[in-house]
Design an enzyme around this catalytic site. Structure first.
Site, mmCIF file in Angstrom:
data_model
loop_
_atom_site.group_PDB
_atom_site.id
_atom_site.type_symbol
_atom_site.label_atom_id
_atom_site.label_comp_id
_atom_site.label_asym_id
_atom_site.label_seq_id
_atom_site.Cartn_x
_atom_site.Cartn_y
_atom_site.Cartn_z
ATOM 1 N N TYR A 45 0.992 -1.055 -0.106
ATOM 2 C CA TYR A 45 0.031 -0.066 0.171
ATOM 3 C C TYR A 45 0.861 1.274 0.048
ATOM 4 C CZ TYR A 45 -3.344 3.393 1.986
ATOM 5 O OH TYR A 45 -3.999 4.610 2.159
ATOM 6 N N LYS A 64 1.208 5.273 -2.131
ATOM 7 C CA LYS A 64 0.649 6.546 -1.360
ATOM 8 C C LYS A 64 1.945 7.465 -1.408
ATOM 9 C CE LYS A 64 -3.664 5.865 -0.650
ATOM 10 N NZ LYS A 64 -4.519 6.788 -0.909
#
Length: 360
Positions: A207, A211
Site C-alpha cells: 500500500y 501513496k
C-alpha cells in the site's frame, strides 16, 4: 560592524517570531482559499468513509457534488445521505457516477459526463480520493495484489489527474482581459495520499509505495501547472480559463468500512506499531482536510501525528504555516531519535517472540 549585524539579526528574529505567533493565534485571518459555494466538486471513492464525509461537508458549504464509486447501490444510499446535508440552496445539485477509476478511459468518461451535467462547464474541484489498503508482509503478498494495490491507490489518481488537467488546460473560449482573468478563482485538483507516505511500517508494503508515489506526483503537478498559470497570466485571451492549484492530503487512520477490511489482513506486528496512533471519524478527517484547503495549504495533514511526520520530511515542500512548520522541523529530528528506536525495537521483539512464516 559585527555588533550592528547581530543587532539587526536579533530584531529580525524577534519580528519573525512575533508575526508568526500572531498568525498562529489567528490574528491574521486569511481569505478563504477554497470557497466551494456554488461550485461543482467531483469526489472519487465518494460512497463511504472519507469520501462520503468530504461530500457531506462540501454539500453543507453549498457545493454541487458528484460522487464516484463502483457500487451503484452504495452510491444511491450515499447520494441521499449527502444531499440531505445540503446548504439549502434550490440551485444545489447532486449526481452519482458508477465507474472503475483504475481504467484511464473511465476517468475520461467521468470528466466528460460531469462537464455535460454541469451545463458544458468542467468541474471546479476534482478530488482523487479513491483507494484501499490491503496490508500484508511483503513476501507474503501475491504479485497480482501488488499490482492491483498500485492500480487503485496510484493509477486511479494519476489517470483522473491526466483527464482533469487536459480538460482544464485547454485554451479559453472567452476573450478575457488581464483584469477579468485575475478575478477568476482557480480550479483545484486534490489527491488523497496517506501518512504512510512519510514513514515505512512493516506490513504496508503493498500500500505505502503507491501513496508515496502520489505525494511525488502531487509535487510534480504543483510545479508543472505553474507553466500554464504563467502562460495564462501573460496571455489572458489565449491561455486556460483559470489557474490551477494542486493539493495533497495525507490522513491517518479513519474509522470506516475500509478500515474494517484492512484489519482483516493486517499483520499482528502492524497492529503493534499502530496501537497508539490517533484515529478520526470520516467527519473529523473531512473537516480537517477542508480546513487546510481553506487556509491555502498544499501538503495537508489531518491530525497531530501526521503533522509531526510531515515536518520531518518536508524538504522543498511549501510551508503551510511558516513558524509552526519551522519549529516542528527543528524538534522532529530529536523525537525521531527515540521514535525510530522504539518502532524498530517493537518489530525485532515481535520476530523474536512469535512464529514467523518463512517462504517455501
Amino acid at each position: 560592524m559585527a555588533g550592528i549585524g547581530i543587532f539587526w539579526a536579533t530584531i529580525s528574529l524577534v519580528a519573525f517570531l512575533l508575526i508568526s505567533t500572531a498568525d498562529m493565534m489567528g490574528f491574521f485571518k486569511p481569505k478563504n482559499q477554497f470557497d466551494v459555494n456554488g461550485k461543482t466538486v467531483v469526489i472519487t471513492g465518494g460512497s463511504q468513509g472519507m469520501g462520503r464525509g468530504l461530500a457531506k461537508l462540501l454539500a453543507q458549504k453549498g457545493a454541487n457534488v458528484v460522487i464516484v464509486a463502483r457500487d451503484q447501490k452504495k452510491l444511491d444510499a450515499a447520494l441521499e445521505y449527502i444531499s440531505s446535508a445540503a446548504k439549502g440552496s434550490a440551485k444545489q445539485r447532486f449526481h452519482a457516477i458508477s465507474a472503475d477509476v483504475t481504467k484511464s478511459e473511465e476517468n475520461i468518461r467521468i470528466i466528460s459526463e460531469v462537464t455535460a451535467w454541469n451545463n458544458g462547464n468542467p468541474p471546479d474541484v476534482v478530488w482523487a480520493n479513491a483507494g484501499s489498503a490491503h496490508p500484508e508482509l511483503f513476501i507474503d503478498t501475491p504479485v497480482e495484489l501488488l499490482r492491483s494495490q498500485m492500480d487503485i491507490n496510484y493509477f486511479a489518481a494519476a489517470f483522473l489527474g491526466h483527464a482533469t488537467l487536459r480538460s482544464w488546460l485547454k485554451p479559453t473560449t472567452v476573450n478575457q482581459t488581464e483584469e477579468s482573468a485575475a478575478a477568476m478563482p482557480p480550479r483545484h485538483f486534490i489527491i488523497t495520499s496517506s501518512t504512510v507516505c512519510y514513514i515505512g511500517l512493516a506490513g504496508y508494503g503493498p500500500y505505502a509505495p503507491a501513496k508515496s508515489a502520489l505525494r511525488s506526483l502531487a509535487d510534480i503537478l504543483r510545479s508543472e501547472v505553474r507553466v500554464y498559470n504563467g502562460y495564462r497570466s501573460a496571455n489572458p485571451s489565449k491561455g486556460p480559463a483559470t489557474d490551477v492549484e494542486i493539493h495533497c492530503v495525507t490522513p491517518g487512520t479513519i474509522f470506516s468500512p475500509g478500515l474494517e477490511n484492512e484489519n482483516k489482513t493486517k499483520p499482528a506486528v502492524t497492529f503493534i506499531l499502530e496501537e497508539s496512533d490517533p484515529r478520526q471519524s470520516e467527519d473529523e478527517v473531512a473537516a480537517a482536510a477542508i480546513k487546510g484547503l481553506e487556509r491555502g495549504g498544499y501538503l495537508i495533514t489531518t491530525q497531530w501525528l501526521g503533522a509531526l511526520l510531515r515536518a520531518g520530511m518536508m524538504g522543498g515542500v511549501p510551508r503551510n504555516a511558516a513558524f509552526k512548520d519551522t519549529m516542528l522541523a527543528l524538534v522532529t529530528p530529536f523525537i525521531w531519535l527515540f521514535m525510530q528506536a522504539d518502532l524498530e525495537g517493537k518489530v525485532l521483539k515481535w520476530g523474536e517472540k512469535n512464529q514467523v512464516k518463512l517462504p517455501q
